[in-house]
Design a protein around this motif. Structure first.
Motif: not given
Length: 164
Positions: A63-66, A85-88, A100-101, A141-151
């Motif tokens: 992963l890379r930090v954006c 507090r925040h990381v993307q 994405q996270l 509102p404070g969290l977004t996680v989007d991963l391939p379901a098979d992972a």
């Protein structure tokens, strides 16, 4: 003395560089106290992170930090980072393996060789995800996680995910 040669250079030649002064005992005690206070605060932050109730996600992969909040970033013993507090983060890979996270007010623990290259992420106190069109997702509102379901695989404490 020779004409044209600075006195400071002559003294340095004859006596060598000045030796550092021994630290004053009061200053040394204050520095040790500040270091102990910082270590205790850091341990309290880590303990609070670990004690969050609810399921957790442990993600491994490239992963890379954006983006991150440098004012709320804490280096943990051993070198991991606590983003209070925040990381993307984004995972490299084709669109179907893309990850994405993002956190806003939700702490995350990361580990990797550098601040910008992450190999592990742990999130705690997660709501249950949705799985749609092959994607494992959490959106609050404070969290977004989007991963391939098979992972992603369920485990005793929540979920474990592996990315290529």
């Amino acid at each position: 003395m020779l004409d044209g040669q600075p006195l400071a250079d002559l003294l340095l030649e004859r006596t060598g560089p000045p030796r550092p002064a021994a630290p004053h005992p009061d200053l040394q005690a204050a520095a040790q106290g500040a270091a102990a206070t910082h270590a205790a605060q850091l341990q309290a932050r880590l303990d609070a992170f670990q004690a969050q109730p609810g399921p957790r996600l442990h993600l491994r992969g490239a992963l890379r930090v954006c983006g991150f909040d440098p004012m709320n970033l804490h280096v943990l013993p051993g070198g991991d980072l606590l983003h209070a507090r925040h990381v993307q983060l984004r995972g490299a890979g084709p669109d179907d393996l893309h990850a994405q996270l993002g956190t806003f007010g939700h702490p995350a623990r990361t580990g990797g060789p550098t601040l910008s290259r992450v190999q592990e992420v742990t999130l705690r106190a997660l709501p249950h995800p949705t799985v749609q069109e092959g994607r494992w997702q959490i959106r609050t509102p404070g969290l977004t996680v989007d991963l391939p379901a098979d992972a992603v695989r369920p485990d005793a404490d929540g979920w474990t995910a592996r990315l290529p």
